[in-house]
Design an enzyme around this catalytic site. Sequence first.
Site, mmCIF file in Angstrom:
data_model
loop_
_atom_site.group_PDB
_atom_site.id
_atom_site.type_symbol
_atom_site.label_atom_id
_atom_site.label_comp_id
_atom_site.label_asym_id
_atom_site.label_seq_id
_atom_site.Cartn_x
_atom_site.Cartn_y
_atom_site.Cartn_z
ATOM 1 N N ASP A 114 0.854 -1.185 0.000
ATOM 2 C CA ASP A 114 0.000 0.000 0.000
ATOM 3 C C ASP A 114 0.890 1.236 0.000
ATOM 4 O O ASP A 114 1.846 1.307 0.781
ATOM 5 C CB ASP A 114 -0.872 -0.008 1.266
ATOM 6 C CG ASP A 114 -2.296 0.411 0.988
ATOM 7 O OD1 ASP A 114 -2.476 1.508 0.443
ATOM 8 O OD2 ASP A 114 -3.211 -0.352 1.339
ATOM 9 N N ASP A 222 -3.326 4.773 -2.394
ATOM 10 C CA ASP A 222 -4.448 5.160 -1.526
ATOM 11 C C ASP A 222 -5.005 6.545 -1.853
ATOM 12 O O ASP A 222 -4.237 7.495 -2.093
ATOM 13 C CB ASP A 222 -3.895 5.162 -0.093
ATOM 14 C CG ASP A 222 -4.930 5.435 0.972
ATOM 15 O OD1 ASP A 222 -5.736 4.538 1.239
ATOM 16 O OD2 ASP A 222 -4.923 6.548 1.535
ATOM 17 N N GLU A 287 10.871 -5.299 -20.604
ATOM 18 C CA GLU A 287 9.436 -5.066 -20.343
ATOM 19 C C GLU A 287 9.218 -4.387 -18.989
ATOM 20 O O GLU A 287 9.925 -4.691 -18.023
ATOM 21 C CB GLU A 287 8.709 -6.413 -20.280
ATOM 22 C CG GLU A 287 8.279 -6.937 -21.610
ATOM 23 C CD GLU A 287 7.195 -6.090 -22.237
ATOM 24 O OE1 GLU A 287 6.298 -5.627 -21.514
ATOM 25 O OE2 GLU A 287 7.261 -5.867 -23.447
ATOM 26 N N HIS A 363 -11.317 -3.310 2.911
ATOM 27 C CA HIS A 363 -11.330 -3.041 4.348
ATOM 28 C C HIS A 363 -12.164 -1.817 4.715
ATOM 29 O O HIS A 363 -12.229 -1.457 5.894
ATOM 30 C CB HIS A 363 -9.887 -2.848 4.828
ATOM 31 C CG HIS A 363 -9.222 -1.681 4.159
ATOM 32 N ND1 HIS A 363 -8.922 -1.669 2.815
ATOM 33 C CD2 HIS A 363 -8.843 -0.482 4.628
ATOM 34 C CE1 HIS A 363 -8.395 -0.503 2.495
ATOM 35 N NE2 HIS A 363 -8.324 0.241 3.582
ATOM 36 N N ASP A 364 -12.742 -1.137 3.712
ATOM 37 C CA ASP A 364 -13.588 0.032 3.993
ATOM 38 C C ASP A 364 -15.058 -0.251 3.727
ATOM 39 O O ASP A 364 -15.890 0.649 3.855
ATOM 40 C CB ASP A 364 -13.179 1.218 3.100
ATOM 41 C CG ASP A 364 -11.751 1.687 3.350
ATOM 42 O OD1 ASP A 364 -11.316 1.648 4.510
ATOM 43 O OD2 ASP A 364 -11.078 2.080 2.377
HETATM 44 C C1 GLC Z 1 -8.341 4.943 1.920
HETATM 45 C C2 GLC Z 1 -8.184 3.712 2.788
HETATM 46 C C3 GLC Z 1 -8.879 3.959 4.098
HETATM 47 C C4 GLC Z 1 -8.200 5.124 4.783
HETATM 48 C C5 GLC Z 1 -8.157 6.339 3.875
HETATM 49 C C6 GLC Z 1 -7.166 7.342 4.362
HETATM 50 O O1 GLC Z 1 -9.646 5.172 1.549
HETATM 51 O O2 GLC Z 1 -8.691 2.592 2.116
HETATM 52 O O3 GLC Z 1 -8.864 2.818 4.917
HETATM 53 O O4 GLC Z 1 -8.882 5.438 5.964
HETATM 54 O O5 GLC Z 1 -7.772 6.034 2.556
HETATM 55 O O6 GLC Z 1 -5.862 6.893 4.157
#
Ligand code: GLC
Length: 571
Positions: A114, A222, A287, A363-364
Amino acid sequence: MSITSAQKKNKLPADSHLRRWVDGAVVYQVYPRSFQDSNGDGVGDIPGIISRLDYLKDLGVNAVWLSPFYPSPMADFGYDIADYRDVDPQFGTLDDFKKLLHEAHARSIHVMVDLVPNHTSDEHEWFAQSRSSRDNPKSDWYIWKNAKSTLPDGTPQPPNNWLDVLTGASAWQWDETRRQFYLHSFHAKQPDLNWQNPAVRAAICDVMRFWLDLGVDGFRVDAVYWMAKNPDFTDDPPVHPVYAKGPATNYHTLRHDNSMGWPEVYAYLSEMADVLKEPAYRTADGETDRFMVTEAYPEGKSSLDAYMAFYQGVDPAVAAPFNFDGLVLPWQARTWRISLASFHAAMATCGPRAMACYAFGNHDQHRLASRWPEVAARGIAVMQCTLPGMTFVYYGEEIGMHNVTIPADRVQDPATTGGATGGGGRDPERTPMQWSDELNAGFSTAGRTWLPLADDYRTNNVAAQTKNPHSFLTLYKKLIQLRHDCDVLRYGDFAVLPMVTPHVLGYVRSFEGKRRVTLINFSPEPVVPELDLELRTCLVSSDPRSKLTESFVSSTSVELLPYEAAFFEAA
Ligand code: GLC
């Protein structure tokens, strides 16, 4: 088919099929806090993930995406990063991460990490410097503004009306040292970096190089829309009450036209995409092999236009936006027909490397099996694994994990009822993975885990489902195996079948003269769709009671059970 050298150089016409690890990849999202705890502290960690790699190998996934594991005060559970180049001690060490990378690669599992470019933690050393004075070298690495006015009692007023996504309160926080406000589009402990500053952009590109040099295969990027806002910092307009959608929270009283989503986002992301194309990150054939997937919910925009802006604005050879239709569209055949047909028609104009990236959970978002009845969730698994491009499976979705009700005294998520997600926060979809019927579902030996376990873990867990030929897990494994074995699924073209039967979605995948068809019944009634093509063997059905037995060889007429989804060879 082997790849010709011309294909390797990407010189063939637009319909050539280029084979990269991302083509057709199934990417499994691990939320490190909740996957596997190795040291009994109730929080998952990297050694825990390593110990479960054989499970992921057996499941057949091509890659994992790890939500943040970097040093963090955990105000937003790792999305508030205090050091981009290390591992939080709760999760292990950088050496543990290197071992994870090595062990994953040894099992042919790629690793995406991430990347959070919009904000850091307020405990990041960049912010400590930035807030120390108005004239230090990093003073404009974050977004600082003077108060708009001061109330008679001396209270400074924020520069504009922008709201923070997590709580719906003002997105501006007063800082006594600088006697200025800083902007935090998310939590007050997540100050926004100033992407207009080239030094900030260069610093994030260096962070990318750090992880790429270690060998990571890509990034999930993100909250990208917030990287670019109206440079005039104009107020966001109020939502006209007639058009108000979603939960009635304070955050949703405004249209976020100025606080996010300005066109510079594509230029910023292109700078990041260029890093992926640097010679150091190319394969021996020259590549590009690294990839990034960007997170942007098309809030207030047509989702098709929003997705296409990314394909057109950032090189699709190395970047693609998530397609979140699986999180926002109703489960209706007609809606999906229109969405898939228009999306893939538009994608076809973006060149042979443009990659669809479907996510049906993360996860959201509430758990798939809590948003839909289990029969429909099983149908979604068939759909998700037979669509083109990359597909993302959130941990636990493969066993149909449900949302867990979190008692008030166990709530962890900083998101409150005023924020974008409304009441309930995101804890319900972040509970520990259910491995077995042992203590804490085999997740941890701790007396108390960071979030409570689901009540049903004794019956709903990996061990139990592994033994059951009709389980959710068995279905997922079959589907992932099919995707793995079947070039048509990984590389094939896509077309929605014109369908006169209501409540049925059908689509064809085709590659080198072979055709495969998916049919999905969106209704609670059985249906016999009208087809003008001949189906052969049914390779998989979402419903264990399906009448489409393996002995079925050829037909233009098949009966789908309520909510059944099935995948066929076709003439
Ligand atoms: C993204 C993530 C979330 C986080 C937000 C701020 O939407 O998926 O979990 O709270 O960004 O970083």
